[in-house]
Design a protein around this motif. Sequence first.
Motif, PDB file in Angstrom:
ATOM      1  N   LEU A 149     -23.646  19.298  75.255  1.00 62.20           N
ATOM      2  CA  LEU A 149     -24.971  19.042  74.698  1.00 62.20           C
ATOM      3  C   LEU A 149     -26.028  19.271  75.761  1.00 62.20           C
ATOM      4  CD1 LEU A 149     -24.452  15.734  72.679  1.00 62.20           C
ATOM      5  CD2 LEU A 149     -24.739  18.008  71.723  1.00 62.20           C
ATOM      6  N   LYS A 150     -27.250  19.404  75.283  1.00 61.00           N
ATOM      7  CA  LYS A 150     -28.397  19.496  76.169  1.00 61.00           C
ATOM      8  C   LYS A 150     -29.406  18.450  75.731  1.00 61.00           C
ATOM      9  CE  LYS A 150     -31.292  21.142  79.221  1.00 61.00           C
ATOM     10  NZ  LYS A 150     -31.073  20.904  80.672  1.00 61.00           N
ATOM     11  N   LEU A 151     -29.676  17.466  76.604  1.00 61.73           N
ATOM     12  CA  LEU A 151     -30.621  16.406  76.263  1.00 61.73           C
ATOM     13  C   LEU A 151     -32.010  16.999  76.069  1.00 61.73           C
ATOM     14  CD1 LEU A 151     -28.234  14.699  77.507  1.00 61.73           C
ATOM     15  CD2 LEU A 151     -29.997  13.071  78.183  1.00 61.73           C
ATOM     16  N   ASP A 152     -32.697  16.551  75.026  1.00 58.89           N
ATOM     17  CA  ASP A 152     -34.050  17.036  74.768  1.00 58.89           C
ATOM     18  C   ASP A 152     -35.062  15.934  75.058  1.00 58.89           C
ATOM     19  OD1 ASP A 152     -33.850  15.286  72.616  1.00 58.89           O
ATOM     20  OD2 ASP A 152     -33.443  16.870  71.163  1.00 58.89           O
ATOM     21  N   VAL A 153     -36.306  16.284  74.894  1.00 60.48           N
ATOM     22  CA  VAL A 153     -37.382  15.345  75.217  1.00 60.48           C
ATOM     23  C   VAL A 153     -37.371  14.139  74.289  1.00 60.48           C
ATOM     24  CG1 VAL A 153     -39.090  16.494  73.741  1.00 60.48           C
ATOM     25  CG2 VAL A 153     -39.858  15.210  75.747  1.00 60.48           C
ATOM     26  N   PHE A 154     -36.856  14.319  73.059  1.00 61.96           N
ATOM     27  CA  PHE A 154     -36.799  13.192  72.126  1.00 61.96           C
ATOM     28  C   PHE A 154     -35.789  12.141  72.594  1.00 61.96           C
ATOM     29  CE2 PHE A 154     -37.979  16.980  69.661  1.00 61.96           C
ATOM     30  CZ  PHE A 154     -39.215  16.580  69.189  1.00 61.96           C
ATOM     31  N   THR A 155     -34.678  12.598  73.141  1.00 59.81           N
ATOM     32  CA  THR A 155     -33.674  11.659  73.649  1.00 59.81           C
ATOM     33  C   THR A 155     -34.260  10.812  74.775  1.00 59.81           C
ATOM     34  OG1 THR A 155     -31.993  13.332  73.182  1.00 59.81           O
ATOM     35  CG2 THR A 155     -31.328  11.463  74.536  1.00 59.81           C
ATOM     36  N   TYR A 156     -34.881  11.479  75.729  1.00 61.00           N
ATOM     37  CA  TYR A 156     -35.463  10.755  76.861  1.00 61.00           C
ATOM     38  C   TYR A 156     -36.577   9.810  76.392  1.00 61.00           C
ATOM     39  CZ  TYR A 156     -32.975  13.809  80.147  1.00 61.00           C
ATOM     40  OH  TYR A 156     -32.012  14.465  80.869  1.00 61.00           O
ATOM     41  N   SER A 157     -37.400  10.286  75.470  1.00 57.40           N
ATOM     42  CA  SER A 157     -38.514   9.453  74.989  1.00 57.40           C
ATOM     43  C   SER A 157     -38.001   8.210  74.285  1.00 57.40           C
ATOM     44  CB  SER A 157     -39.400  10.270  74.037  1.00 57.40           C
ATOM     45  OG  SER A 157     -39.977  11.371  74.705  1.00 57.40           O
ATOM     46  N   THR A 158     -36.916   8.367  73.515  1.00 60.48           N
ATOM     47  CA  THR A 158     -36.370   7.225  72.769  1.00 60.48           C
ATOM     48  C   THR A 158     -35.791   6.187  73.714  1.00 60.48           C
ATOM     49  OG1 THR A 158     -35.835   8.700  70.928  1.00 60.48           O
ATOM     50  CG2 THR A 158     -34.819   6.525  70.913  1.00 60.48           C
ATOM     51  N   ILE A 159     -35.031   6.626  74.697  1.00 61.32           N
ATOM     52  CA  ILE A 159     -34.431   5.669  75.623  1.00 61.32           C
ATOM     53  C   ILE A 159     -35.509   4.991  76.471  1.00 61.32           C
ATOM     54  CG2 ILE A 159     -33.969   7.311  77.482  1.00 61.32           C
ATOM     55  CD1 ILE A 159     -31.682   4.445  76.361  1.00 61.32           C
ATOM     56  N   VAL A 160     -36.575   5.726  76.790  1.00 62.30           N
ATOM     57  CA  VAL A 160     -37.707   5.116  77.500  1.00 62.30           C
ATOM     58  C   VAL A 160     -38.330   4.017  76.651  1.00 62.30           C
ATOM     59  CG1 VAL A 160     -40.071   5.525  78.294  1.00 62.30           C
ATOM     60  CG2 VAL A 160     -38.243   7.063  78.998  1.00 62.30           C
TER      61      VAL A 160
ATOM     62  N   ALA B  90     -38.172  -3.657  75.809  1.00 65.93           N
ATOM     63  CA  ALA B  90     -37.471  -4.768  76.450  1.00 65.93           C
ATOM     64  C   ALA B  90     -38.131  -5.190  77.762  1.00 65.93           C
ATOM     65  CB  ALA B  90     -36.017  -4.372  76.705  1.00 65.93           C
ATOM     66  N   LYS B  91     -39.306  -4.573  78.069  1.00 62.97           N
ATOM     67  CA  LYS B  91     -40.058  -4.860  79.292  1.00 62.97           C
ATOM     68  C   LYS B  91     -39.263  -4.544  80.559  1.00 62.97           C
ATOM     69  CE  LYS B  91     -42.915  -8.423  77.125  1.00 62.97           C
ATOM     70  NZ  LYS B  91     -43.465  -9.789  77.219  1.00 62.97           N
ATOM     71  N   LEU B  92     -38.322  -3.602  80.461  1.00 62.45           N
ATOM     72  CA  LEU B  92     -37.539  -3.166  81.622  1.00 62.45           C
ATOM     73  C   LEU B  92     -38.200  -1.911  82.194  1.00 62.45           C
ATOM     74  CD1 LEU B  92     -33.971  -3.651  80.072  1.00 62.45           C
ATOM     75  CD2 LEU B  92     -35.170  -5.180  81.624  1.00 62.45           C
ATOM     76  N   TRP B  93     -39.357  -2.102  82.819  1.00 64.85           N
ATOM     77  CA  TRP B  93     -40.145  -0.950  83.246  1.00 64.85           C
ATOM     78  C   TRP B  93     -39.486  -0.169  84.378  1.00 64.85           C
ATOM     79  CZ3 TRP B  93     -42.458  -0.863  88.176  1.00 64.85           C
ATOM     80  CH2 TRP B  93     -42.396  -2.062  88.884  1.00 64.85           C
ATOM     81  N   HIS B  94     -38.709  -0.841  85.223  1.00 63.47           N
ATOM     82  CA  HIS B  94     -38.006  -0.139  86.309  1.00 63.47           C
ATOM     83  C   HIS B  94     -37.030   0.876  85.730  1.00 63.47           C
ATOM     84  CE1 HIS B  94     -39.482  -2.032  89.925  1.00 63.47           C
ATOM     85  NE2 HIS B  94     -39.335  -3.247  89.381  1.00 63.47           N
ATOM     86  N   MET B  95     -36.261   0.470  84.699  1.00 61.16           N
ATOM     87  CA  MET B  95     -35.280   1.361  84.091  1.00 61.16           C
ATOM     88  C   MET B  95     -35.963   2.503  83.343  1.00 61.16           C
ATOM     89  SD  MET B  95     -32.535  -1.492  82.743  1.00 61.16           S
ATOM     90  CE  MET B  95     -31.224  -0.321  82.462  1.00 61.16           C
ATOM     91  N   ALA B  96     -37.119   2.226  82.740  1.00 67.59           N
ATOM     92  CA  ALA B  96     -37.867   3.284  82.058  1.00 67.59           C
ATOM     93  C   ALA B  96     -38.317   4.351  83.050  1.00 67.59           C
ATOM     94  CB  ALA B  96     -39.071   2.684  81.332  1.00 67.59           C
ATOM     95  N   LEU B  97     -38.761   3.910  84.236  1.00 66.17           N
ATOM     96  CA  LEU B  97     -39.192   4.867  85.252  1.00 66.17           C
ATOM     97  C   LEU B  97     -38.011   5.669  85.791  1.00 66.17           C
ATOM     98  CD1 LEU B  97     -41.842   2.759  87.220  1.00 66.17           C
ATOM     99  CD2 LEU B  97     -42.228   4.524  85.490  1.00 66.17           C
ATOM    100  N   ASN B  98     -36.830   5.066  85.842  1.00 65.30           N
ATOM    101  CA  ASN B  98     -35.633   5.808  86.269  1.00 65.30           C
ATOM    102  C   ASN B  98     -35.302   6.931  85.297  1.00 65.30           C
ATOM    103  OD1 ASN B  98     -35.323   4.173  88.516  1.00 65.30           O
ATOM    104  ND2 ASN B  98     -33.896   2.761  87.480  1.00 65.30           N
ATOM    105  N   VAL B  99     -35.513   6.684  83.991  1.00 67.30           N
ATOM    106  CA  VAL B  99     -35.267   7.722  82.990  1.00 67.30           C
ATOM    107  C   VAL B  99     -36.239   8.881  83.188  1.00 67.30           C
ATOM    108  CG1 VAL B  99     -35.246   8.245  80.513  1.00 67.30           C
ATOM    109  CG2 VAL B  99     -34.346   6.072  81.332  1.00 67.30           C
ATOM    110  N   LYS B 100     -37.469   8.546  83.568  1.00 70.25           N
ATOM    111  CA  LYS B 100     -38.444   9.616  83.828  1.00 70.25           C
ATOM    112  C   LYS B 100     -37.961  10.522  84.960  1.00 70.25           C
ATOM    113  CE  LYS B 100     -41.873   9.441  86.560  1.00 70.25           C
ATOM    114  NZ  LYS B 100     -43.098   9.212  87.357  1.00 70.25           N
TER     115      LYS B 100
END
Length: 822
Positions: free
Chosen positions: A362-373, A379-389
């Motif tokens: 598979l190839k991850l798309d922008v929708f996948t990353y946006s959803t996990i962010v 959940a207010k887990l801003w550190h993990m959201a920035l890691n996904v970026k």
Amino acid sequence: MREFIILGYSASSSSSIATLPNPHGSNHSTKPYKDKPLSLPKLSPSKSSPPISTLHSRPPPLFAVRWDPTKTHLSYFADLASKLARDGKFQDFAMVVESVVLSGVRGSEFTAALKLELVAKGISGLLKEGKVRSVVEVLGKVNELGVPPLKLFDGYAMELLGRQCSRLLKCKQVQELVELMEALAGYRFPIKELLEPSEVIKLCVDKCCPKLAIRYACIFPHAHILFCNIIYEFGKRKALEPALAAYEASKENLNGSNMYVYRTIIDVCGLCKDYMKSRYIYEDLLKQKVTPNIYVFNSLMNVNAHDLNYTFHVYKSMQNLGVRADMACYNILLKACCLAGRVDLAQDIYSEVQHLESTGVLKLDVFTYSTIVKVFADAKLWHMALNVKEDMLSAGVTPNTVTWSSLISACANAGIVEKAIQLFEEMLLAGSEPNSQCFNILLHACVEANQYDRAFRLFQSLKSTKVQETFGKKYKGLSFKPTTTTYNTLMKACGTDYYHAKALLDEMRAVGLYPNQISWSILADICGGSGNVEGALQILKNMRAAGMKPDVVAYTTAIKVCVENENLELALSLFGEMKKYQIHPNLVTYNTLLRARSRYGSVSEVQQCLAIYQDMRKAGYKSNDYYLEQLIEEWCEGVIQDSNAKQEEFSSCNKTDIGRPGSLLLEKVAEHLQTHIAETLAVDLQGLTKVEARIVVLAVLRMIKENYTLGHSVKDDMLIVVGEVDGGSTTQNLEVKDAITKLLQDELGLKVLAAGAKVGLDTTIERGNTTDSDQDLDEMSGRDELPAELIYSTRRPVALERLKVTRGSLQHWLRRRSAPRR
């Protein structure tokens, strides 16, 4: 050899001919041809020429000419028919065609001899006059005689026909239009070129005519696409029933299972909020031994994404059926995790798709990353959201506006204003154009961090100038357009300043925006914060005056204002008003009312509270019963005066027994505080612990005491059912019995007797349509024996252990408690 007789008429009559068959070639006799009725679609009456069936009502012929059908004469009659058509005399034109064809000339041969430009000119003349019905009648007649109707049209006539079809569409004459299309399709006309099929379908949907839409779709070879259009158009209008009718019709008219249709109807179930129907359609597919494709599975999971368990059940079923998941499938699973707040599952799925990407599957798309962010942001887990970026950038995927909004929101939810603004600037540097949501999130970040002044400064700078003047000149060209959400966010920053919030509401209207229910609810909450209960209630009236129906949030806010200002009666009145307008309370509504009191003073207050509790349970909400049980216990113990030591003993023990799911204690208290209990004085303690049993008994005694002060005397003994006896009392029954006996005798000074075990027959007896149950053995023994087929026993007889508090003892206790102290 066949001969023709040309029948002449006076100058005022039309020219016509009739066929005279002569199988022997010698004797000539006239025998009129019996005209057959036309088989044409039923069209609405319109201005048209008389039907062809009136041909035989013509005046008598003045002369007759015999003709030998040679090629020269065929040309003559073709020329005659062409001129009749040109002059608009299509009744006579049809008679000529009929006579020639029935005399042995093939329809195609006669058509080739016609001067088609003249015929087309005559047809164009009728169409200019709007006589579509007359044209269709002629086409039907000549089609029966073997003359292809399409050959009689030229480009101009076809253009006029298209205009007439457009006229019917514009006038919304849906039935006439569909019938015309059916007739033209039967004559091999290119109906798709006359009108855009989607426009006809929209008209059928607007008129709510699913049957006509289905008839129209069946004309085309690509009917499955049109069926999807019909289903989707009804779905957009939230009309599920006609959409389902089109779906059922598609199954009857299409060969095999069409996955486009299944996918569309499932999507429409989601639009209409009928999730269960989408599941039935899926199960119907499986019963037919049809394996859905990945698109059908994705639609089903997306429609049911709010139900995490079912979504994963479908995903596992898909795997078992050998259907391979695509990237959209994983995006939907992440969406389901986001809606359910399951960060752990979202992380597992994210790790799985990362692994699949590393193996090239598979190839991850922008929708996948946006959803996990967004999952991490909620959940207010801003550190993990920035890691996904960082993962996105490493994979070469460029964040879009949705991604940046979710990242900024992650910091905003955590109240980290500086980081949110930093991410906004990074977004601008990356060339991604922010939308109003991004600006609103920045304001929300300030409000969440209680930086109200900063929120208003940011709003004023964005509103009055351009973005480049706030964040730098290099961002030229970007501007901020406030939305209703913008003003709602700023209203929250007003604290208890009602006039400032009201000014923002007025400004919202001035810029062309309309306050929504959230706007009014925030304003009501501000009124409550300043102690203005009347103002909060007036806001509800203002909402209705503005044509907006208050929702559960608006009512809950007003109830909260009343509770905070200790006006519980008004809060309960609003609760009743909600029920009147069929607005269903939510969990916040119930909890606000149940926690309104810190203590109870009367039976009516407890009954009121328990009624709300039971209503909440019926609505399917689960609550923490511990707080309410504590208040009930405190109220019950109030029946005992100056016995704090005794009360403390029971209040501190076995707290783990209280607060069980669907609290049996609260249900028992509610049951025993009904008005009829004052007369029967029967208390059922079965299934309760000794602490719960104590509270129930005290609740009944307190109710008896309050009724006594109102003039209601005790008329019977008080019976207490401890539990079942099965070969001797159980340990729990003994504990309950000892605790209640100790309470009644030692603490309250009541006289308690053992009433003995009563045998109850737990048997159901059906007699016709009537049922008697739970009869005593002694009552049964006096009856005539019933036939075996009328007796159905479900359970065995049980013995119930009981205690009795005598009526005299209760009266003495009540007089003693009611006597004034010296």
